[in-house]
Write a protein that holds these residues in place. Structure first.
Motif, PDB file in Angstrom:
ATOM      1  N   LEU A 127       0.835  -1.203   0.000  1.00  0.00           N
ATOM      2  CA  LEU A 127       0.000   0.000   0.000  1.00  0.00           C
ATOM      3  C   LEU A 127       0.873   1.258   0.000  1.00  0.00           C
ATOM      4  O   LEU A 127       0.587   2.225  -0.720  1.00  0.00           O
ATOM      5  CB  LEU A 127      -0.921   0.005   1.219  1.00  0.00           C
ATOM      6  CG  LEU A 127      -2.137  -0.936   1.184  1.00  0.00           C
ATOM      7  CD1 LEU A 127      -2.899  -0.872   2.500  1.00  0.00           C
ATOM      8  CD2 LEU A 127      -3.066  -0.574   0.027  1.00  0.00           C
ATOM      9  N   ARG A 128       1.913   1.254   0.815  1.00  0.00           N
ATOM     10  CA  ARG A 128       2.810   2.424   0.877  1.00  0.00           C
ATOM     11  C   ARG A 128       3.485   2.656  -0.465  1.00  0.00           C
ATOM     12  O   ARG A 128       3.538   3.793  -0.958  1.00  0.00           O
ATOM     13  CB  ARG A 128       3.855   2.233   1.983  1.00  0.00           C
ATOM     14  CG  ARG A 128       4.887   3.366   2.025  1.00  0.00           C
ATOM     15  CD  ARG A 128       5.918   3.159   3.106  1.00  0.00           C
ATOM     16  NE  ARG A 128       6.680   1.925   2.964  1.00  0.00           N
ATOM     17  CZ  ARG A 128       7.643   1.740   2.052  1.00  0.00           C
ATOM     18  NH1 ARG A 128       7.934   2.700   1.177  1.00  0.00           N
ATOM     19  NH2 ARG A 128       8.305   0.592   2.004  1.00  0.00           N
ATOM     20  N   GLU A 129       4.007   1.594  -1.061  1.00  0.00           N
ATOM     21  CA  GLU A 129       4.705   1.726  -2.335  1.00  0.00           C
ATOM     22  C   GLU A 129       3.754   2.178  -3.444  1.00  0.00           C
ATOM     23  O   GLU A 129       4.135   2.970  -4.312  1.00  0.00           O
ATOM     24  CB  GLU A 129       5.368   0.408  -2.705  1.00  0.00           C
ATOM     25  CG  GLU A 129       6.533   0.048  -1.777  1.00  0.00           C
ATOM     26  CD  GLU A 129       7.111  -1.330  -2.055  1.00  0.00           C
ATOM     27  OE1 GLU A 129       6.448  -2.118  -2.776  1.00  0.00           O
ATOM     28  OE2 GLU A 129       8.218  -1.621  -1.556  1.00  0.00           O
ATOM     29  N   ALA A 130       2.500   1.683  -3.407  1.00  0.00           N
ATOM     30  CA  ALA A 130       1.513   2.099  -4.404  1.00  0.00           C
ATOM     31  C   ALA A 130       1.183   3.581  -4.271  1.00  0.00           C
ATOM     32  O   ALA A 130       0.833   4.244  -5.265  1.00  0.00           O
ATOM     33  CB  ALA A 130       0.239   1.259  -4.267  1.00  0.00           C
ATOM     34  N   ARG A 163      10.265   6.683   5.292  1.00  0.00           N
ATOM     35  CA  ARG A 163      10.511   7.906   6.076  1.00  0.00           C
ATOM     36  C   ARG A 163       9.320   8.857   5.972  1.00  0.00           C
ATOM     37  O   ARG A 163       8.892   9.449   6.969  1.00  0.00           O
ATOM     38  CB  ARG A 163      11.793   8.585   5.598  1.00  0.00           C
ATOM     39  CG  ARG A 163      12.197   9.819   6.416  1.00  0.00           C
ATOM     40  CD  ARG A 163      13.554  10.337   5.984  1.00  0.00           C
ATOM     41  NE  ARG A 163      14.596   9.365   6.298  1.00  0.00           N
ATOM     42  CZ  ARG A 163      15.180   9.276   7.485  1.00  0.00           C
ATOM     43  NH1 ARG A 163      14.816  10.070   8.482  1.00  0.00           N
ATOM     44  NH2 ARG A 163      16.124   8.371   7.689  1.00  0.00           N
ATOM     45  N   GLN A 164       8.769   8.990   4.770  1.00  0.00           N
ATOM     46  CA  GLN A 164       7.607   9.865   4.592  1.00  0.00           C
ATOM     47  C   GLN A 164       6.383   9.312   5.323  1.00  0.00           C
ATOM     48  O   GLN A 164       5.620  10.059   5.942  1.00  0.00           O
ATOM     49  CB  GLN A 164       7.311  10.016   3.101  1.00  0.00           C
ATOM     50  CG  GLN A 164       8.341  10.827   2.341  1.00  0.00           C
ATOM     51  CD  GLN A 164       8.144  10.763   0.837  1.00  0.00           C
ATOM     52  OE1 GLN A 164       7.745   9.715   0.294  1.00  0.00           O
ATOM     53  NE2 GLN A 164       8.430  11.862   0.147  1.00  0.00           N
ATOM     54  N   LEU A 203       2.670   9.555  10.145  1.00  0.00           N
ATOM     55  CA  LEU A 203       2.113   8.848  11.303  1.00  0.00           C
ATOM     56  C   LEU A 203       2.647   9.408  12.618  1.00  0.00           C
ATOM     57  O   LEU A 203       2.095   9.137  13.677  1.00  0.00           O
ATOM     58  CB  LEU A 203       2.441   7.355  11.197  1.00  0.00           C
ATOM     59  CG  LEU A 203       1.590   6.389  12.019  1.00  0.00           C
ATOM     60  CD1 LEU A 203       0.125   6.482  11.623  1.00  0.00           C
ATOM     61  CD2 LEU A 203       2.087   4.962  11.837  1.00  0.00           C
ATOM     62  N   GLY A 204       3.746  10.178  12.543  1.00  0.00           N
ATOM     63  CA  GLY A 204       4.346  10.737  13.742  1.00  0.00           C
ATOM     64  C   GLY A 204       5.168   9.740  14.523  1.00  0.00           C
ATOM     65  O   GLY A 204       5.225   9.794  15.753  1.00  0.00           O
ATOM     66  N   VAL A 205       5.815   8.806  13.791  1.00  0.00           N
ATOM     67  CA  VAL A 205       6.671   7.811  14.434  1.00  0.00           C
ATOM     68  C   VAL A 205       8.034   7.828  13.746  1.00  0.00           C
ATOM     69  O   VAL A 205       8.238   8.539  12.758  1.00  0.00           O
ATOM     70  CB  VAL A 205       6.054   6.390  14.354  1.00  0.00           C
ATOM     71  CG1 VAL A 205       4.706   6.339  15.047  1.00  0.00           C
ATOM     72  CG2 VAL A 205       5.918   5.948  12.893  1.00  0.00           C
ATOM     73  N   ALA A 218      12.203   3.770  11.702  1.00  0.00           N
ATOM     74  CA  ALA A 218      12.483   2.402  12.140  1.00  0.00           C
ATOM     75  C   ALA A 218      11.194   1.673  12.496  1.00  0.00           C
ATOM     76  O   ALA A 218      11.069   0.458  12.276  1.00  0.00           O
ATOM     77  CB  ALA A 218      13.427   2.405  13.324  1.00  0.00           C
ATOM     78  N   GLN A 219      10.218   2.409  13.030  1.00  0.00           N
ATOM     79  CA  GLN A 219       8.959   1.783  13.419  1.00  0.00           C
ATOM     80  C   GLN A 219       8.196   1.275  12.184  1.00  0.00           C
ATOM     81  O   GLN A 219       7.622   0.175  12.198  1.00  0.00           O
ATOM     82  CB  GLN A 219       8.089   2.775  14.199  1.00  0.00           C
ATOM     83  CG  GLN A 219       7.358   2.108  15.347  1.00  0.00           C
ATOM     84  CD  GLN A 219       6.811   3.119  16.336  1.00  0.00           C
ATOM     85  OE1 GLN A 219       7.325   4.233  16.471  1.00  0.00           O
ATOM     86  NE2 GLN A 219       5.763   2.729  17.035  1.00  0.00           N
ATOM     87  N   ILE A 220       8.195   2.057  11.119  1.00  0.00           N
ATOM     88  CA  ILE A 220       7.554   1.629   9.877  1.00  0.00           C
ATOM     89  C   ILE A 220       8.281   0.404   9.318  1.00  0.00           C
ATOM     90  O   ILE A 220       7.655  -0.564   8.876  1.00  0.00           O
ATOM     91  CB  ILE A 220       7.554   2.762   8.839  1.00  0.00           C
ATOM     92  CG1 ILE A 220       6.695   3.937   9.322  1.00  0.00           C
ATOM     93  CG2 ILE A 220       7.031   2.248   7.496  1.00  0.00           C
ATOM     94  CD1 ILE A 220       5.224   3.627   9.481  1.00  0.00           C
TER      95      ILE A 220
END
Length: 272
Positions: free
Chosen positions: A10-13, A19-20, A25-27, A30-32
């Motif tokens: 989903l992110r890549e699409a 990082r973005q 998300l405000g994290v 590394a969390q992503i």
């Protein structure tokens, strides 16, 4: 693992870097990364926020991902954790969440249909040889997985088996006959559909088509399992899922119908 894969897709699409996505998300990035590597879970609230940032408007799909993220099932397979390789547990968990299952067996009877004696013969042929404890654990685990076609909550199950798999004796004559009798019993179950491809079937060019197709809550969350030299390979890209759906349909098209398949298995059993 599947949840992590779908969130990364989903992110890549959406054309976003990790990082973005983390900034939205405000994290931390590394969390992503940990979420997309299946090293960390994600709450329903954060998952829905991510889906919004990724401009995903498929509510049914998002709900299915939320169900994955919040599932805390600890099934019967957990008793084997630390005793069997992780892929054995993954397969059992995949079975547990399946909405339906389809198998194609060319050289072996599919695992869910195997008798204890047949499974013992299969696992006993492994190189390097298993210890007695390892052998018994694998057999017990395989038999326990049959709950999805035999239990009170049995799912629709269809298998196409080539005559080669019915004739190859992984054990002795008694093992072979016992396996055929077992298949005849399964033919009578409402949730099970068995089809046979005879050796003399014209136009069968799918000899490498052994596979397991597992239905998810949505078709885009289906999974194909293929055997590989070092374990099972899980396939879940949409293009490949479409290809395997077509492959199963083509294999099914050249098989005998369920009634003729049952009669075929009965004749083989009488030969023994």
């Amino acid at each position: 693992m599947r949840l992590a894969t779908e969130l990364r897709r989903l992110r890549e699409a959406a054309g976003l870097t990790s990082r973005q996505a983390a900034a939205l998300l405000g994290v931390s990035p590394a969390q992503i990364t940990h979420i997309e590597s299946a090293l960390a879970g994600v709450s329903e609230k954060r998952l829905r926020r991510l889906a919004s940032h990724y401009a995903c408007s498929d509510e049914e799909f998002i709900d299915a991902l939320v169900a994955m993220a919040t599932d805390r099932t600890r099934g019967w397979w957990e008793e084997y954790r630390g005793m069997l390789p992780t892929p054995f547990l993954d397969l059992a968990e995949l079975d547990h969440h399946a909405s339906f299952r389809r198998d194609v067996g060319i050289l072996f009877v599919p695992g869910l249909l195997q008798t204890e004696a047949y499974a013992r013969a299969v696992f006993s042929s492994r190189i390097p040889e298993l210890t007695d404890e390892e052998l018994e654990l694998r057999i017990r685990h395989r038999l326990a997985r049959r709950v999805i076609i035999e239990g009170a909550s049995a799912i629709p199950y269809a298998a196409v088996i080539h005559e080669s798999a019915l004739r190859i004796r992984v054990g002795d004559r008694a093992v072979a006959r016992g396996q055929l009798v077992r298949l005849l019993e399964l033919c009578e179950m409402n949730s099970v559909t068995l089809r046979v491809i005879p050796l003399d079937q014209d136009g069968f060019a799918w000899a490498s088509s052994s596979m397991t197709y597992v239905g998810g809550p949505l078709s885009k969350l289906d999974t194909v399992v293929r055997d590989a030299p070092h374990g099972s390979v899980f396939i879940d890209s949409e293009a490949q899922l479409n290809a395997y759906r077509t492959r199963f349909r083509k294999v099914e098209d050249v098989s005998l119908d369920p009634e003729r398949s049952r009669d075929f298995i009965h004749r083989l059993a009488k030969e023994l």
